[in-house]
Design an enzyme around this catalytic site. Structure first.
Site, mmCIF file in Angstrom:
data_model
loop_
_atom_site.group_PDB
_atom_site.id
_atom_site.type_symbol
_atom_site.label_atom_id
_atom_site.label_comp_id
_atom_site.label_asym_id
_atom_site.label_seq_id
_atom_site.Cartn_x
_atom_site.Cartn_y
_atom_site.Cartn_z
ATOM 1 N N PRO A 140 -20.528 -21.619 14.134
ATOM 2 C CA PRO A 140 -21.684 -22.167 13.425
ATOM 3 C C PRO A 140 -21.468 -22.438 11.928
ATOM 4 O O PRO A 140 -22.344 -23.011 11.283
ATOM 5 C CB PRO A 140 -22.756 -21.092 13.631
ATOM 6 C CG PRO A 140 -22.015 -19.837 13.931
ATOM 7 C CD PRO A 140 -20.754 -20.230 14.611
ATOM 8 N N TYR A 163 -23.501 -19.920 1.309
ATOM 9 C CA TYR A 163 -22.434 -19.453 2.205
ATOM 10 C C TYR A 163 -21.534 -18.538 1.371
ATOM 11 O O TYR A 163 -20.951 -18.988 0.373
ATOM 12 C CB TYR A 163 -21.593 -20.622 2.716
ATOM 13 C CG TYR A 163 -22.302 -21.543 3.703
ATOM 14 C CD1 TYR A 163 -22.126 -21.390 5.074
ATOM 15 C CD2 TYR A 163 -23.109 -22.586 3.259
ATOM 16 C CE1 TYR A 163 -22.743 -22.241 5.983
ATOM 17 C CE2 TYR A 163 -23.735 -23.445 4.170
ATOM 18 C CZ TYR A 163 -23.538 -23.261 5.523
ATOM 19 O OH TYR A 163 -24.151 -24.097 6.424
ATOM 20 N N LYS A 176 -22.690 -27.522 12.758
ATOM 21 C CA LYS A 176 -22.391 -28.761 13.480
ATOM 22 C C LYS A 176 -22.824 -28.792 14.944
ATOM 23 O O LYS A 176 -22.862 -29.857 15.565
ATOM 24 C CB LYS A 176 -20.872 -29.047 13.431
ATOM 25 C CG LYS A 176 -20.362 -29.432 12.066
ATOM 26 C CD LYS A 176 -20.675 -30.879 11.749
ATOM 27 C CE LYS A 176 -20.743 -31.188 10.280
ATOM 28 N NZ LYS A 176 -22.089 -31.144 9.702
ATOM 29 N N TYR A 227 -19.870 -32.121 5.836
ATOM 30 C CA TYR A 227 -21.079 -31.314 6.024
ATOM 31 C C TYR A 227 -22.289 -32.199 6.332
ATOM 32 O O TYR A 227 -23.106 -31.845 7.191
ATOM 33 C CB TYR A 227 -21.345 -30.464 4.771
ATOM 34 C CG TYR A 227 -22.389 -29.401 4.983
ATOM 35 C CD1 TYR A 227 -22.040 -28.150 5.492
ATOM 36 C CD2 TYR A 227 -23.735 -29.638 4.699
ATOM 37 C CE1 TYR A 227 -23.006 -27.171 5.707
ATOM 38 C CE2 TYR A 227 -24.701 -28.669 4.910
ATOM 39 C CZ TYR A 227 -24.324 -27.435 5.404
ATOM 40 O OH TYR A 227 -25.279 -26.469 5.627
ATOM 41 N N HIS A 243 -32.495 -30.814 1.653
ATOM 42 C CA HIS A 243 -31.586 -30.105 0.757
ATOM 43 C C HIS A 243 -30.504 -31.062 0.253
ATOM 44 O O HIS A 243 -29.809 -31.690 1.039
ATOM 45 C CB HIS A 243 -30.924 -28.927 1.483
ATOM 46 C CG HIS A 243 -31.833 -27.741 1.627
ATOM 47 N ND1 HIS A 243 -31.377 -26.475 1.885
ATOM 48 C CD2 HIS A 243 -33.188 -27.638 1.505
ATOM 49 C CE1 HIS A 243 -32.401 -25.644 1.946
ATOM 50 N NE2 HIS A 243 -33.498 -26.321 1.721
HETATM 51 P P1 FAD Z 1 -28.547 -25.815 24.892
HETATM 52 O O1 FAD Z 1 -29.421 -25.731 23.717
HETATM 53 O O2 FAD Z 1 -27.761 -24.627 25.283
HETATM 54 O O3 FAD Z 1 -29.470 -26.244 26.110
HETATM 55 C C1 FAD Z 1 -29.026 -26.187 27.440
HETATM 56 C C2 FAD Z 1 -30.202 -26.087 28.376
HETATM 57 O O4 FAD Z 1 -29.692 -26.089 29.703
HETATM 58 C C3 FAD Z 1 -30.989 -24.798 28.204
HETATM 59 O O5 FAD Z 1 -32.362 -25.053 28.102
HETATM 60 C C4 FAD Z 1 -30.644 -23.987 29.444
HETATM 61 O O6 FAD Z 1 -31.727 -23.173 29.897
HETATM 62 C C5 FAD Z 1 -30.322 -25.078 30.451
HETATM 63 N N1 FAD Z 1 -29.405 -24.630 31.500
HETATM 64 C C6 FAD Z 1 -28.338 -23.821 31.388
HETATM 65 N N2 FAD Z 1 -27.750 -23.635 32.560
HETATM 66 C C7 FAD Z 1 -28.465 -24.340 33.455
HETATM 67 C C8 FAD Z 1 -28.353 -24.545 34.842
HETATM 68 N N3 FAD Z 1 -27.388 -23.969 35.551
HETATM 69 N N4 FAD Z 1 -29.247 -25.321 35.443
HETATM 70 C C9 FAD Z 1 -30.249 -25.915 34.734
HETATM 71 N N5 FAD Z 1 -30.399 -25.763 33.427
HETATM 72 C C10 FAD Z 1 -29.523 -24.989 32.786
HETATM 73 N N6 FAD Z 1 -25.592 -24.264 15.989
HETATM 74 C C11 FAD Z 1 -25.696 -24.397 14.701
HETATM 75 O O7 FAD Z 1 -25.436 -25.505 14.208
HETATM 76 N N7 FAD Z 1 -26.097 -23.328 13.914
HETATM 77 C C12 FAD Z 1 -26.415 -22.106 14.456
HETATM 78 O O8 FAD Z 1 -26.788 -21.180 13.770
HETATM 79 C C13 FAD Z 1 -26.293 -21.926 15.814
HETATM 80 N N8 FAD Z 1 -26.559 -20.735 16.397
HETATM 81 C C14 FAD Z 1 -26.385 -20.600 17.743
HETATM 82 C C15 FAD Z 1 -26.616 -19.380 18.359
HETATM 83 C C16 FAD Z 1 -26.428 -19.233 19.739
HETATM 84 C C17 FAD Z 1 -26.669 -17.882 20.395
HETATM 85 C C18 FAD Z 1 -25.998 -20.338 20.517
HETATM 86 C C19 FAD Z 1 -25.772 -20.192 22.023
HETATM 87 C C20 FAD Z 1 -25.784 -21.568 19.892
HETATM 88 C C21 FAD Z 1 -25.973 -21.706 18.514
HETATM 89 N N9 FAD Z 1 -25.758 -22.931 17.868
HETATM 90 C C22 FAD Z 1 -25.878 -23.067 16.556
HETATM 91 C C23 FAD Z 1 -25.380 -24.107 18.577
HETATM 92 C C24 FAD Z 1 -26.574 -25.000 18.884
HETATM 93 O O9 FAD Z 1 -27.706 -24.225 19.086
HETATM 94 C C25 FAD Z 1 -26.187 -25.789 20.109
HETATM 95 O O10 FAD Z 1 -25.094 -26.620 19.750
HETATM 96 C C26 FAD Z 1 -27.320 -26.626 20.709
HETATM 97 O O11 FAD Z 1 -28.300 -25.773 21.271
HETATM 98 C C27 FAD Z 1 -26.768 -27.543 21.787
HETATM 99 O O12 FAD Z 1 -27.817 -28.118 22.494
HETATM 100 P P2 FAD Z 1 -27.667 -28.427 24.033
HETATM 101 O O13 FAD Z 1 -28.948 -29.080 24.412
HETATM 102 O O14 FAD Z 1 -26.402 -29.159 24.279
HETATM 103 O O15 FAD Z 1 -27.501 -27.016 24.754
HETATM 104 C C1 DHB Z 2 -28.049 -22.058 9.893
HETATM 105 C C2 DHB Z 2 -27.049 -21.853 10.777
HETATM 106 C C3 DHB Z 2 -25.778 -22.296 10.467
HETATM 107 O O1 DHB Z 2 -24.781 -22.117 11.322
HETATM 108 C C4 DHB Z 2 -25.502 -22.916 9.280
HETATM 109 O O2 DHB Z 2 -24.232 -23.299 9.005
HETATM 110 C C5 DHB Z 2 -26.518 -23.137 8.411
HETATM 111 C C6 DHB Z 2 -27.798 -22.698 8.720
HETATM 112 C C7 DHB Z 2 -29.397 -21.570 10.217
HETATM 113 O O3 DHB Z 2 -29.596 -21.000 11.300
HETATM 114 O O4 DHB Z 2 -30.291 -21.750 9.406
#
Ligand code: FAD
Ligand code: DHB
Length: 389
Positions: A292, A200, A296, A384, A72
């Protein structure tokens, strides 16, 4: 059992760090609380910065992303019944990649298996120990048996609710937090996206976002009060509300269909400092959360991983602690800038129940300024697409 680096968490942070370490010849073990299918059932982020794309390519897991991901060059801001395009490519020379976190995680998991990486799923009570000293270890339980893994370092990649940050809560950890008075109700649906780029939308009824996963799969969000429950929202109610918050031409072009996932995510800004406690490091959502709005969260996890990997590589290859000593400060410098941007996009685009008409007028003024000032658009675009690392 012994390994060089124990990685707690098999989300994007843990998997990416594990692959970089494996590729550098550094032995590592990933331990997660749940199983692969559970992790792949979570629908989360969708927009990848060039930095994340580059890291996936570097570890050899980028093939499907390039085949199926959507490049994009811009996105639209919608307000006052009209749309204004932020031309990312023209303003910065860089685009973003729309490719879901679920698919990215699947690619990293598959690549880990292909390259012989070890992961333990369904591990209970995962606990880091003795990271203040030089002989840390991690324990976990599986099928009623307690296991111990000795290691040199522990990477806490276990998200906001994980065990790693909990283990340092009484060790001088400082936290900064802002909780927003609303959440995002999101649906995934196998219908063509309403527009070829993201929209957005700032609207009197609240924020809305039109996103996508493929030419046939859409991801849409609307701002909802925190008290709303997902069961209250039928698919029809969601589509009606989404269309109300978009300009007429967009609303009329919207193709609707049954949802295949529907969930509400609360919005929060959160930073933990520092991100290093002896031989334990906090990485990704374990150390910080962004609302979100600026897309980021996932991308910040990637820059943390990059800084930590560089530090660990220097430890093993050059016998130098300089990189791991600098990890917390380097990561936090970028994290705070992304926190600022995510906060400002959130403040600009949502309805805040307590801000009243003054708050709304300020938003309108800022959006009008943005649409007339290339300097303001450039600043938004620069943030962004992702600040450099
Ligand atoms: P996570 O993806 O949370 O991975 C952590 C892992 O650790 C998981 O697999 C979990 O099972 C494991 N874990 C947890 N606790 C334990 C434990 N005690 N022992 C062992 N393992 C454990 N970001 C965006 O940019 N746009 C979005 O739309 C967006 N939507 C989101 C919606 C939700 C509901 C959430 C929670 C986050 C969202 N995010 C979004 C943020 C983005 O998904 C996260 O920043 C990203 O997943 C971070 O990756 P991570 O690997 O650090 O953590
Ligand atoms: C999506 C989520 C976001 O938070 C965003 O800023 C843009 C896209 C998505 O889930 O596609």
């Amino acid at each position: 059992m012994r390994t060089q680096v124990v990685i707690i968490g098999s989300g994007p942070s843990g998997l990416l760090l594990g692959q970089l370490l494996t590729d550098a010849g550094i032995d590592n073990l990933i331990i997660d609380r749940v199983d692969r299918d559970y992790i792949l059932g979570r629908i989360r982020a969708g927009v990848l910065e060039a930095g994340m794309v580059g890291l996936l390519d570097r570890v050899g897991a980028g093939k499907r992303m390039h085949e199926q991901g959507l490049v994009h060059d811009g996105f639209d801001l919608s307000f006052s019944g009209r749309r204004h395009r932020i031309h990312l490519k023209a303003l910065t020379g860089t685009s973003v990649m729309v490719y879901g976190q679920t698919e990215l995680t699947r690619d990293l998991m598959d690549h880990r298996v292909e390259t012989g990486g070890r992961t333990i799923y369904n591990a209970q009570n995962v606990t880091p120990h003795d990271f203040d000293g030089s002989n840390p270890y991690v324990t976990y339980e599986r099928d009623g048996v307690t296991h111990r893994v000795d290691c040199d370092y522990i990477a806490g990649c276990d998200g906001y609710h994980g065990a790693s940050r909990a283990a340092v809560a009484d060790k001088g950890l400082q936290t900064y937090e802002k909780v927003y008075p609303f959440g995002w109700l999101g649906i995934l649906s196998d219908v063509p996206p309403v527009h070829h780029e993201l929209i957005y939308a700032n609207h009197a009824r609240g924020f809305a976002l039109c996103s996508q996963r493929s030419p046939t799969r859409s991801r849409y969000y609307v701002q909802v009060p925190l008290s709303d429950k997902v069961e209250q929202w039928s698919d029809d109610a969601f589509w009606d509300e989404l269309r109300r918050r978009l300009p007429d031409d967009v609303a009329q072009a919207m193709v609707t269909g049954p949802s295949i996932e529907k969930s509400i995510a609360p919005l929060r800004s959160f930073v933990a400092e520092p991100l290093r406690f002896g031989r334990l490091f906090l990485v990704g959502d374990a150390g910080h959360i962004v609302p979100p709005t600026g897309a980021k969260g996932l991308n910040l996890a990637a820059s943390d991983v990059f800084y930590l990997f560089e530090g660990l590589r220097e430890c093993y290859a050059d016998k130098s602690d300089a990189g791991i000593d600098a990890y917390s400060a380097r990561a936090l410098a970028r994290i705070w800038k992304a926190e600022r941007f995510s906060w400002s996009m959130t403040m600009l685009m949502h309805r805040f129940p307590d801000e009243g008409e003054f708050g709304q007028k300020i938003q309108e003024a800022e959006l009008a300024y943005l649409s007339s000032s290339e300097a303001a658009q450039r600043s938004m675009a620069e943030n962004y697409i992702g600040l450099p690392y």
